[in-house]
Structures are given as C-alpha cells and as structure tokens.
Design a protein around this motif. Sequence first.
Motif, PDB file in Angstrom:
ATOM      1  N   GLU A 169       0.818  -1.225   0.000  1.00 22.42           N
ATOM      2  CA  GLU A 169       0.000   0.000   0.000  1.00 22.42           C
ATOM      3  C   GLU A 169       0.845   1.267   0.000  1.00 22.42           C
ATOM      4  O   GLU A 169       2.012   1.240   0.399  1.00 22.42           O
ATOM      5  CB  GLU A 169      -0.846   0.032   1.287  1.00 22.42           C
ATOM      6  CG  GLU A 169      -2.256  -0.497   1.140  1.00 22.42           C
ATOM      7  CD  GLU A 169      -3.169   0.442   0.353  1.00 22.42           C
ATOM      8  OE1 GLU A 169      -2.763   1.588   0.080  1.00 22.42           O
ATOM      9  OE2 GLU A 169      -4.285   0.027   0.006  1.00 22.42           O
ATOM     10  N   ASP A 170       0.234   2.371  -0.419  1.00 20.48           N
ATOM     11  CA  ASP A 170       0.900   3.678  -0.307  1.00 20.48           C
ATOM     12  C   ASP A 170       0.101   4.631   0.579  1.00 20.48           C
ATOM     13  O   ASP A 170       0.533   5.758   0.790  1.00 20.48           O
ATOM     14  CB  ASP A 170       1.065   4.329  -1.692  1.00 20.48           C
ATOM     15  CG  ASP A 170      -0.269   4.789  -2.249  1.00 20.48           C
ATOM     16  OD1 ASP A 170      -1.235   4.000  -2.197  1.00 20.48           O
ATOM     17  OD2 ASP A 170      -0.362   5.936  -2.705  1.00 20.48           O
ATOM     18  N   ALA A 171      -1.074   4.178   1.060  1.00 21.44           N
ATOM     19  CA  ALA A 171      -1.964   5.084   1.795  1.00 21.44           C
ATOM     20  C   ALA A 171      -2.148   4.633   3.233  1.00 21.44           C
ATOM     21  O   ALA A 171      -2.190   3.431   3.521  1.00 21.44           O
ATOM     22  CB  ALA A 171      -3.327   5.120   1.112  1.00 21.44           C
ATOM     23  N   ALA A 172      -2.288   5.599   4.125  1.00 21.29           N
ATOM     24  CA  ALA A 172      -2.512   5.284   5.533  1.00 21.29           C
ATOM     25  C   ALA A 172      -3.791   4.468   5.703  1.00 21.29           C
ATOM     26  O   ALA A 172      -3.823   3.479   6.446  1.00 21.29           O
ATOM     27  CB  ALA A 172      -2.592   6.571   6.350  1.00 21.29           C
ATOM     28  N   SER A 173      -4.857   4.848   4.968  1.00 23.26           N
ATOM     29  CA  SER A 173      -6.127   4.109   5.083  1.00 23.26           C
ATOM     30  C   SER A 173      -5.949   2.659   4.631  1.00 23.26           C
ATOM     31  O   SER A 173      -6.546   1.739   5.179  1.00 23.26           O
ATOM     32  CB  SER A 173      -7.207   4.777   4.236  1.00 23.26           C
ATOM     33  OG  SER A 173      -6.848   4.732   2.857  1.00 23.26           O
ATOM     34  N   GLY A 174      -5.102   2.462   3.621  1.00 23.54           N
ATOM     35  CA  GLY A 174      -4.858   1.122   3.095  1.00 23.54           C
ATOM     36  C   GLY A 174      -4.063   0.269   4.072  1.00 23.54           C
ATOM     37  O   GLY A 174      -4.379  -0.912   4.277  1.00 23.54           O
ATOM     38  N   VAL A 188       4.797   1.879   0.846  1.00 22.49           N
ATOM     39  CA  VAL A 188       5.746   2.690   0.086  1.00 22.49           C
ATOM     40  C   VAL A 188       5.371   4.151   0.294  1.00 22.49           C
ATOM     41  O   VAL A 188       4.257   4.554  -0.042  1.00 22.49           O
ATOM     42  CB  VAL A 188       5.692   2.364  -1.418  1.00 22.49           C
ATOM     43  CG1 VAL A 188       6.726   3.187  -2.163  1.00 22.49           C
ATOM     44  CG2 VAL A 188       5.922   0.881  -1.659  1.00 22.49           C
ATOM     45  N   GLY A 189       6.296   4.915   0.853  1.00 24.45           N
ATOM     46  CA  GLY A 189       6.021   6.339   1.061  1.00 24.45           C
ATOM     47  C   GLY A 189       6.627   6.858   2.346  1.00 24.45           C
ATOM     48  O   GLY A 189       7.659   6.362   2.794  1.00 24.45           O
ATOM     49  N   LEU A 201       8.976   1.352   2.814  1.00 25.95           N
ATOM     50  CA  LEU A 201      10.047   1.570   1.837  1.00 25.95           C
ATOM     51  C   LEU A 201       9.862   2.969   1.264  1.00 25.95           C
ATOM     52  O   LEU A 201       8.737   3.461   1.167  1.00 25.95           O
ATOM     53  CB  LEU A 201       9.937   0.539   0.709  1.00 25.95           C
ATOM     54  CG  LEU A 201       9.891  -0.933   1.137  1.00 25.95           C
ATOM     55  CD1 LEU A 201       9.542  -1.802  -0.067  1.00 25.95           C
ATOM     56  CD2 LEU A 201      11.217  -1.361   1.743  1.00 25.95           C
ATOM     57  N   SER A 202      10.972   3.586   0.858  1.00 24.03           N
ATOM     58  CA  SER A 202      10.805   4.946   0.335  1.00 24.03           C
ATOM     59  C   SER A 202      10.400   4.946  -1.142  1.00 24.03           C
ATOM     60  O   SER A 202       9.859   5.926  -1.638  1.00 24.03           O
ATOM     61  CB  SER A 202      12.059   5.771   0.562  1.00 24.03           C
ATOM     62  OG  SER A 202      13.154   5.113  -0.011  1.00 24.03           O
ATOM     63  N   LEU A 207      10.968  -2.566  -3.730  1.00 26.86           N
ATOM     64  CA  LEU A 207      10.133  -3.756  -3.545  1.00 26.86           C
ATOM     65  C   LEU A 207      10.784  -4.956  -4.226  1.00 26.86           C
ATOM     66  O   LEU A 207      11.298  -4.840  -5.341  1.00 26.86           O
ATOM     67  CB  LEU A 207       8.753  -3.544  -4.178  1.00 26.86           C
ATOM     68  CG  LEU A 207       7.762  -2.652  -3.434  1.00 26.86           C
ATOM     69  CD1 LEU A 207       6.609  -2.273  -4.374  1.00 26.86           C
ATOM     70  CD2 LEU A 207       7.223  -3.354  -2.189  1.00 26.86           C
ATOM     71  N   SER A 208      10.760  -6.102  -3.548  1.00 23.95           N
ATOM     72  CA  SER A 208      11.248  -7.334  -4.177  1.00 23.95           C
ATOM     73  C   SER A 208      10.617  -8.511  -3.452  1.00 23.95           C
ATOM     74  O   SER A 208      10.090  -8.348  -2.338  1.00 23.95           O
ATOM     75  CB  SER A 208      12.771  -7.443  -4.077  1.00 23.95           C
ATOM     76  OG  SER A 208      13.134  -7.597  -2.715  1.00 23.95           O
TER      77      SER A 208
END
Length: 221
Positions: A169-174, A188-189, A201-202, A207-208
């Motif tokens: 995910e990239d969102a807090a809600s997610g 990610v973020g 992860l930034s 990602l791997s």
Amino acid sequence: MKAVLFDLDGVITDTAKFHFLAWRDLGSELGIEVDEAFNEELKGVSRIDSLERILAQGGVADKYSSAEKDELCVKKNAHYLELIKEMTPADILPGIIPLLEELKAAGIKMIVTSASKNAPGILDLLQVRAYFNGIVDAATVKAGKPAPDIFLAGAQLAGADPADCVGVEDAASGVEAIKAAGIVAVAVGDEQVLALADRVLSSTADLSLAVLQEAWENSKK
Ligand code: BG6
Ligand code: MG
C-alpha cells in the motif's frame, strides 16, 4: 507467503497525482480547498467517501442531496479519466514489473485490492492485467478502506489464509485496512504517514520478493 495483495493507485502506477488534481479542481469549483496535506487523507478512500470528506472539510456535507453527490462523483471521474487516458506501460512505477516477474516465477498469487472502480481499465492501459490471478471488484466491497473487507476479499480470491498474505500500500487508510485484516503490510512512502505498516520503503524500486518474504517471516517470529 502464498499471496501478495496489491493496491493499484500509488503502488503500481502514480495515478494518485491524477486523483489529487481531479479532486482539487472539483473542490475549487465548490469553494473548498483540497491541498496536498488534506489529499493524503483521501488516498485509498473510495470515490463517494472522498467526496463526503471534501464536503465535510468545507462544512457543507448537508448541502447536497445524494443525487447531487452522485453527479459530483461523475464529474470528478470524467476529469480523472481525461487525465489518465494517455497512460501506457511506461507509467508503471519502478521495480513493479521485476517484482511481478519474481512473484510469478515463485508461484505466489497476485491479487489487485484497489478501491478504484477504474482498476481493470488502468491495468489494461498498463498491459499488466495478465499477471494477476484476480481483481477484487471495488463495487462489491461493503466497507471501504480503512475497513479490512477488501483485503479479506483479496485473500479469499487468492485462496489463501490472511496470515499467509502480504499487502502492499501507499496510503494510511490502506495500511490500516491491511492490518485490520490480520495481514502483513509493506508500505511505500512517508514513514510517519505509514507508521502502522510492518515495513516502510521509500520507493517502489525497493520492492522485491525477498523484501516481502522477509516482512512476512518477521511477522511470524
Ligand atoms: C483509490 C485511490 O485507489 O481509489 C483513491 O487511492 C480513489 O484516491 C479510490 O478515490 C476510488 O477510485 P475511483 O477510480 O473508483 O474513483
Ligand atoms: Mg493507493
């Protein structure tokens, strides 16, 4: 780890910026400012729930009938579709194709768990639909993110126990939704925004399979 449940907007491709532009413009027509900080709260949130939050932000939640709200959503989506129509595989975020290839080779199921009703169309534009074993239909999910429903549906579609899945995910809600489903979350973020995740992860380039597998294994310790 048996399955990876992928958010789409902001993870597979940077449509998050187009959602922002479309909401910002709709907001300005309504006299409500949608800045980047407020937009952060809209990430991952369904179309109608995003509109409700914007109207509440402007203190006008009660001013619009449900038919008018539907019209505003149609208008926002028409603008959004205009913004994304030229998308191509070149718009896939770094690291995503190598990750999908690794997961495919390892026989790990891949499911799209996006709140977006546009997800199938975007996956087609990006030409990545064939990688996925399924797409949870956002229209069939009762409670949107941050509720766990969509990720529980994703695990079920993969035929995997939530405990054997990792959500990206990239969102807090997610991230909140993934954790509420009892699933390991890799985000990610921004580390502060995504503090609930098991690993942040930034960039998607980080990602791997190894990173996801490690996050999953660490959660079992
Ligand atoms: C999420 C986005 O993936 O999908 C949100 O992060 C968006 O910004 C939501 O509101 C719903 O998308 P759509 O395409 O159905 O309006
Ligand atoms: Mg997202």
